[in-house]
Design a protein around this motif. Structure first.
Motif, PDB file in Angstrom:
ATOM      1  N   VAL A 303       1.074  -1.266   0.055  1.00  0.00           N
ATOM      2  CA  VAL A 303      -0.524  -0.498  -0.169  1.00  0.00           C
ATOM      3  C   VAL A 303       1.210   0.980   0.212  1.00  0.00           C
ATOM      4  N   VAL A 304       1.949   1.260   0.720  1.00  0.00           N
ATOM      5  CA  VAL A 304       2.607   2.327   0.876  1.00  0.00           C
ATOM      6  C   VAL A 304       3.663   2.451  -0.344  1.00  0.00           C
ATOM      7  N   PRO A 305       2.941   3.359  -1.369  1.00  0.00           N
ATOM      8  CA  PRO A 305       3.836   4.283  -2.530  1.00  0.00           C
ATOM      9  C   PRO A 305       4.793   3.989  -2.586  1.00  0.00           C
ATOM     10  N   GLN A 306       6.051   3.230  -3.655  1.00  0.00           N
ATOM     11  CA  GLN A 306       7.345   3.360  -4.264  1.00  0.00           C
ATOM     12  C   GLN A 306       7.905   4.338  -4.302  1.00  0.00           C
ATOM     13  N   GLU A 307       6.831   5.288  -4.816  1.00  0.00           N
ATOM     14  CA  GLU A 307       7.642   6.841  -4.864  1.00  0.00           C
ATOM     15  C   GLU A 307       7.660   7.422  -3.370  1.00  0.00           C
ATOM     16  N   ALA A 308       6.916   6.963  -2.929  1.00  0.00           N
ATOM     17  CA  ALA A 308       7.064   7.280  -1.326  1.00  0.00           C
ATOM     18  C   ALA A 308       8.085   7.428  -0.545  1.00  0.00           C
ATOM     19  N   LYS A 309       8.091   6.283  -0.566  1.00  0.00           N
ATOM     20  CA  LYS A 309       9.573   5.488   0.151  1.00  0.00           C
ATOM     21  C   LYS A 309      11.041   5.669  -1.221  1.00  0.00           C
ATOM     22  N   VAL A 310      11.333   6.208  -2.017  1.00  0.00           N
ATOM     23  CA  VAL A 310      12.389   7.139  -2.606  1.00  0.00           C
ATOM     24  C   VAL A 310      12.442   8.279  -2.244  1.00  0.00           C
ATOM     25  N   SER A 311      11.096   8.991  -2.403  1.00  0.00           N
ATOM     26  CA  SER A 311      11.692  10.510  -2.300  1.00  0.00           C
ATOM     27  C   SER A 311      11.853  10.480  -1.241  1.00  0.00           C
ATOM     28  N   LEU A 312      11.622  10.235  -0.016  1.00  0.00           N
ATOM     29  CA  LEU A 312      11.883   9.586   1.477  1.00  0.00           C
ATOM     30  C   LEU A 312      13.674   9.727   1.364  1.00  0.00           C
ATOM     31  N   LEU A 313      13.785   8.836   0.924  1.00  0.00           N
ATOM     32  CA  LEU A 313      15.793   8.579   0.481  1.00  0.00           C
ATOM     33  C   LEU A 313      16.355   9.736   0.089  1.00  0.00           C
ATOM     34  N   VAL A 314      15.640  10.141  -0.916  1.00  0.00           N
ATOM     35  CA  VAL A 314      16.331  10.746  -1.568  1.00  0.00           C
ATOM     36  C   VAL A 314      16.441  11.888  -1.001  1.00  0.00           C
ATOM     37  N   SER A 315      15.485  12.692  -0.122  1.00  0.00           N
ATOM     38  CA  SER A 315      15.487  13.936   0.782  1.00  0.00           C
ATOM     39  C   SER A 315      16.322  13.538   1.844  1.00  0.00           C
ATOM     40  N   LEU A 316      16.412  13.078   2.446  1.00  0.00           N
ATOM     41  CA  LEU A 316      16.818  12.576   3.905  1.00  0.00           C
ATOM     42  C   LEU A 316      18.237  12.886   3.037  1.00  0.00           C
ATOM     43  N   GLY A 317      18.556  11.642   1.825  1.00  0.00           N
ATOM     44  CA  GLY A 317      20.503  11.820   1.525  1.00  0.00           C
ATOM     45  C   GLY A 317      20.428  13.547   0.810  1.00  0.00           C
ATOM     46  N   PHE A 318      19.002  14.241   0.844  1.00  0.00           N
ATOM     47  CA  PHE A 318      19.513  15.872   0.250  1.00  0.00           C
ATOM     48  C   PHE A 318      20.160  16.494   1.722  1.00  0.00           C
ATOM     49  N   LEU A 319      19.642  16.837   2.605  1.00  0.00           N
ATOM     50  CA  LEU A 319      19.539  16.396   4.416  1.00  0.00           C
ATOM     51  C   LEU A 319      20.999  16.699   5.352  1.00  0.00           C
ATOM     52  N   LEU A 320      21.398  15.162   4.805  1.00  0.00           N
ATOM     53  CA  LEU A 320      22.285  14.994   4.957  1.00  0.00           C
ATOM     54  C   LEU A 320      23.859  15.888   3.693  1.00  0.00           C
ATOM     55  N   ILE A 321      23.521  16.458   2.325  1.00  0.00           N
ATOM     56  CA  ILE A 321      24.441  16.715   2.079  1.00  0.00           C
ATOM     57  C   ILE A 321      24.496  18.184   2.284  1.00  0.00           C
ATOM     58  N   CYS A 322      23.540  18.835   2.683  1.00  0.00           N
ATOM     59  CA  CYS A 322      23.125  20.215   3.132  1.00  0.00           C
ATOM     60  C   CYS A 322      24.047  20.215   4.566  1.00  0.00           C
ATOM     61  N   LEU A 323      23.776  19.212   5.879  1.00  0.00           N
ATOM     62  CA  LEU A 323      24.384  18.911   6.878  1.00  0.00           C
ATOM     63  C   LEU A 323      25.864  19.228   6.655  1.00  0.00           C
ATOM     64  N   VAL A 324      26.219  18.505   5.572  1.00  0.00           N
ATOM     65  CA  VAL A 324      28.142  18.133   6.049  1.00  0.00           C
ATOM     66  C   VAL A 324      28.217  19.945   5.382  1.00  0.00           C
ATOM     67  N   ASN A 325      27.272  20.585   4.190  1.00  0.00           N
ATOM     68  CA  ASN A 325      27.495  21.939   4.049  1.00  0.00           C
ATOM     69  C   ASN A 325      28.296  22.822   5.216  1.00  0.00           C
ATOM     70  N   THR A 326      26.638  22.750   6.535  1.00  0.00           N
ATOM     71  CA  THR A 326      26.979  22.953   7.417  1.00  0.00           C
ATOM     72  C   THR A 326      28.459  23.232   8.064  1.00  0.00           C
ATOM     73  N   VAL A 327      28.878  21.551   8.635  1.00  0.00           N
ATOM     74  CA  VAL A 327      29.568  21.331   8.684  1.00  0.00           C
ATOM     75  C   VAL A 327      30.966  21.774   8.428  1.00  0.00           C
ATOM     76  N   GLY A 328      31.206  22.525   7.397  1.00  0.00           N
ATOM     77  CA  GLY A 328      32.226  23.621   6.633  1.00  0.00           C
ATOM     78  C   GLY A 328      32.192  24.528   7.136  1.00  0.00           C
ATOM     79  N   LEU A 329      31.135  24.985   6.830  1.00  0.00           N
ATOM     80  CA  LEU A 329      31.008  26.554   7.473  1.00  0.00           C
ATOM     81  C   LEU A 329      30.836  26.696   8.660  1.00  0.00           C
ATOM     82  N   LEU A 330      30.325  25.627   9.839  1.00  0.00           N
ATOM     83  CA  LEU A 330      30.699  26.277  10.957  1.00  0.00           C
ATOM     84  C   LEU A 330      32.236  26.281  11.432  1.00  0.00           C
ATOM     85  N   LEU A 331      32.735  25.245  10.696  1.00  0.00           N
ATOM     86  CA  LEU A 331      34.065  24.959  10.862  1.00  0.00           C
ATOM     87  C   LEU A 331      34.877  26.408  10.611  1.00  0.00           C
ATOM     88  N   ALA A 332      34.508  26.787   9.544  1.00  0.00           N
ATOM     89  CA  ALA A 332      35.468  28.049   9.175  1.00  0.00           C
ATOM     90  C   ALA A 332      34.796  29.851   9.514  1.00  0.00           C
TER      91      ALA A 332
END
Length: 437
Positions: A303-332
């Motif tokens: 019942v859970v649409p495949q696109e909902a699962k894929v979209s969630l994984l992709v968006s979490l990956g995007f959040l991780l990338i944003c946090l990695v960039n945030t780590v670099g900015l905070l470090l600087a």
């Protein structure tokens, strides 16, 4: 001290507005993307009847044989034939049970100037209402005696009651379905379980709230064809009587079993029923039966649409990338303040105090990013219809729990991202900074 660190953090953010804006935007966009897709995933994977999901079961019986089951990885058909549904109803081995299928009668308004109304409708037995925890605004379900009498009774939904009777108590009044009058026994209150656990086969789990229920026996008497799937492994023959005697599967069947002992007994009963059909010559194969509770059934039907699962994984990956960039900015940002850290350490500040100061500052950035993310999440929730089916997209809502979760994720993620930059800042040696300055 906490308020003092907040003040230091805000002062630091104002000192580097461009760097601060980049961090807030990175966190805001990352959190918004993940929370928008999470709102869809949460709605589609929701437990639609948590109080009874472990007590309601779908039995399946293989009436097609191993050749057809092999195509479904050994699984029986996902619906039931009329013969088997009536056999299980007759034996009455559960606390409650109902056979059901979607029908499509037209509601004829009393006002001749109005056009007929077509609403989501089902043919069920009286037990269905208590089994599925259907709430009532007025009246209640028809009685079991009405099932046996094939009575012309009906339960309608609140939305349909508003259309036909302006929201008044319509119990005892009549409505016209396909030219025949039916007596209203009850008006449901708002009832919209999502996913539609009782019939994911015909709805894929999502659809409009049901507005009309009529007795199953009455629908069969009137030869109401199913408005859903009708699957046959061979030609059913001509006419209604040939169809309901055939092995075509088109009926959903539910039974209520109060505990695991009752469920185990029902599985034994299903195997015994299938074995009896084998002995009678109807089945030419060993019993192949299943019994799924609500979560298992929804998982079985994917019942859970495949696109909902894929979209969630992709968006979490995007959040991780944003946090990695945030780590670099905070470090600087933090390392640029090494002289300030050195002076504070020389004046007696401990590493623990440095940790507290910079983590609180990061939390302030996270809160600002969360507020931006909240705004973008609201936009995203209203725009999910561009990606998902409208029946699914309408389930995504920006409610209090999603607002709180968005802010919490933003702050917590930013604080976690700040641990490494803060650790580096706390390692600054006061003597080196004092000598170099």
């Amino acid at each position: 001290m906490f308020a003092y660190y907040i003040q230091l953090g805000l002062r630091s953010l104002r000192r580097n507005p461009l760097l601060t804006a980049l961090m807030v935007m990175a966190i805001g966009f990352g959190v918004a993307a993940s929370m928008t897709t999470y709102s869809v995933f949460r709605a589609t994977s929701n437990n639609p009847i948590p109080d009874k999901s472990s007590q309601l079961f779908v039995p399946l019986i293989d009436n097609w044989g191993p050749e057809d089951a092999a195509q479904n990885k050994g699984e029986p058909p996902e619906a039931m034939s009329y013969t088997d549904a009536m056999g299980l109803m007759r034996d009455h081995r559960g606390k409650r049970q109902t056979a059901l299928y979607p029908v499509a009668p037209s509601v004829i308004p009393a006002d001749a100037s109005l056009l007929p109304i077509r609403e989501s409708s089902y043919a069920v037995y009286a037990d269905a209402f208590a089994m599925f925890n259907v709430p009532f605004l007025y009246g209640g379900a028809w009685q079991s005696a009405d099932d046996e009498a094939h009575a012309a009774t009906v339960v309608i939904g609140r939305k349909l009651n508003d259309k036909l009777f302006n929201g008044a108590n319509s119990v005892g009044r009549e409505i016209n379905l396909d030219g025949r009058n039916y007596r209203i026994t009850g008006v449901m209150d708002t009832w919209d379980p999502q996913p539609l656990f009782f019939d994911p086969v015909n709805t894929s789990g999502f659809g409009d709230p049901i507005q009309l229920f009529i007795p199953f026996t009455r629908a069969i008497d009137l030869k109401m064809a199913t408005n859903g799937n009708n699957n046959c492994n061979k030609h059913a023959g001509e006419g209604w009587d040939a169809w309901i005697r055939s092995e075509c599967v088109w009926i959903q069947y539910w039974t209520e079993l109060p505990d695991e002992t009752a469920a185990a007994g029902y599985r034994d009963y299903l195997r015994g029923y299938a074995a009896e059909q084998q002995r009678s010559g109807r089945f030419h194969w060993a019993p192949n039966v299943r019994l799924y509770n609500v979560p298992q059934w929804l998982d079985h039907e994917k019942v859970v649409p495949q696109e909902a699962k894929v979209s969630l994984l992709v968006s979490l990956g995007f959040l991780l990338i944003c946090l990695v960039n945030t780590v670099g900015l905070l470090l600087a940002k933090f390392m640029k303040r090494a002289p300030e850290i050195g002076v504070r350490r020389a004046l007696g500040a401990s590493r623990k105090e440095i940790y507290a100061q910079f983590l609180i500052e990061a939390g302030t950035v996270g809160l600002a990013g969360g507020l931006l993310g909240l705004l973008l999440t609201g936009v995203g929730v209203f725009g999910v219809t561009l990606v998902f089916d409208p029946d699914i997209a309408r389930l995504a809502r920006l409610n209090v729990s999603l607002i709180a979760l968005t802010l919490l994720v933003a702050v917590l993620a930013t604080v976690l991202a700040a641990f490494y930059p803060t650790w580096r800042a706390a390692q600054v040696q006061p003597a080196w900074q004092l000598k170099s300055n």
